[in-house]
Design an enzyme around this catalytic site. Structure first.
Site, short mmCIF file in Angstrom:
data_model
loop_
_atom_site.label_atom_id
_atom_site.label_comp_id
_atom_site.label_asym_id
_atom_site.label_seq_id
_atom_site.Cartn_x
_atom_site.Cartn_y
_atom_site.Cartn_z
N ASP A 12 0.87 -1.17 0.00
CA ASP A 12 0.00 0.00 0.00
C ASP A 12 0.92 1.23 0.00
OD1 ASP A 12 -2.39 1.63 0.46
OD2 ASP A 12 -1.62 1.83 2.51
N ASP A 14 -0.12 5.08 1.07
CA ASP A 14 -0.33 6.01 2.17
C ASP A 14 -0.31 5.29 3.52
OD1 ASP A 14 -0.84 8.50 0.67
OD2 ASP A 14 -2.56 7.38 -0.11
#
Length: 215
Positions: A12, A14
């Site tokens: 991922d 953020d």
């Protein structure tokens, strides 16, 4: 017991490779105020999910979801204050073979590009964004697509995540999951292994190209 090895690592963005949580929450707090929402209750729900999906979930009458998502995107691209790499992340991904890692984010291409540039993270060859899938996290489509583009099985990948929606997506894709806690502003309970950052992680790239992770 020997450490497991993986065909690829799927990250991922953020809160996992970069710290953008505070910046994102500033923008979403402003958006909540525009629509009379309780920001304290609403903002913790935004993480790991596509902006349009977050807005759609509010069931606001007469709202143009795409226009509101564009408003949020502009705000997030303009507000990059405090966006930085998670400790050790840049060095860690630089040590990975280019064909053995990908980023799977709920951000759009313009926002992902802006944030990674601000954090000094070089985008990988395989970058899966909000535009690439019909259904965003917690649906596993993004992680499955990343594995497919890398030419590996999702079940042979390790997902790095920080938010509930992304954790659920990694699980549903059949991947092992490891949780990065460095950028948490709203801690959650998890049974998955956690790491504060990438500073003390040991990485071994085996002769066959598989990846082994230790600490």
């Amino acid at each position: 017991m020997p450490s497991p090895s993986y065909a690829a690592f799927l990250f991922d963005m953020d809160g996992t490779l970069i710290t953008s949580t505070v910046a994102a929450e500033r923008v979403w707090t402003r958006w909540a105020a525009r629509h009379g929402l309780d920001a304290a209750a609403f903002v913790p729900t935004i993480h790991g999910v596509r902006a349009a999906d977050t807005i759609r979930r509010q069931n606001l009458p007469g709202i143009d979801v795409e226009a509101e998502a564009a408003w949020v995107e502009r705000g997030e691209i303009e507000d990059l204050e405090g966006v930085a790499p998670i400790a050790g992340a840049i060095d860690f991904v630089r040590r990975l073979p280019p064909d053995r890692w990908a980023v799977v984010t709920s951000a759009t291409v313009p926002l992902a590009t802006a944030r990674m540039r601000a954090a000094g993270v070089e985008p990988p060859a395989v970058l899966i964004t909000a535009e690439d899938v019909a259904r965003g996290k917690p649906d596993p489509a993004g992680y499955r697509l990343a594995a497919e583009r890398l030419g590996v099985a999702a079940a042979d990948c390790l997902v790095f995540e920080d938010a509930e929606a992304g954790i659920a997506a990694g699980e549903a894709a059949g991947c092992d999951v490891r949780i990065v806690t460095a950028a948490w502003t709203h801690p959650l309970e998890t049974t998955h292994p956690t790491l504060a950052d990438y500073g003390d992680l040991r990485l071994e790239v085996r002769p066959d190209g598989s990846l082994e992770l230790g600490s």
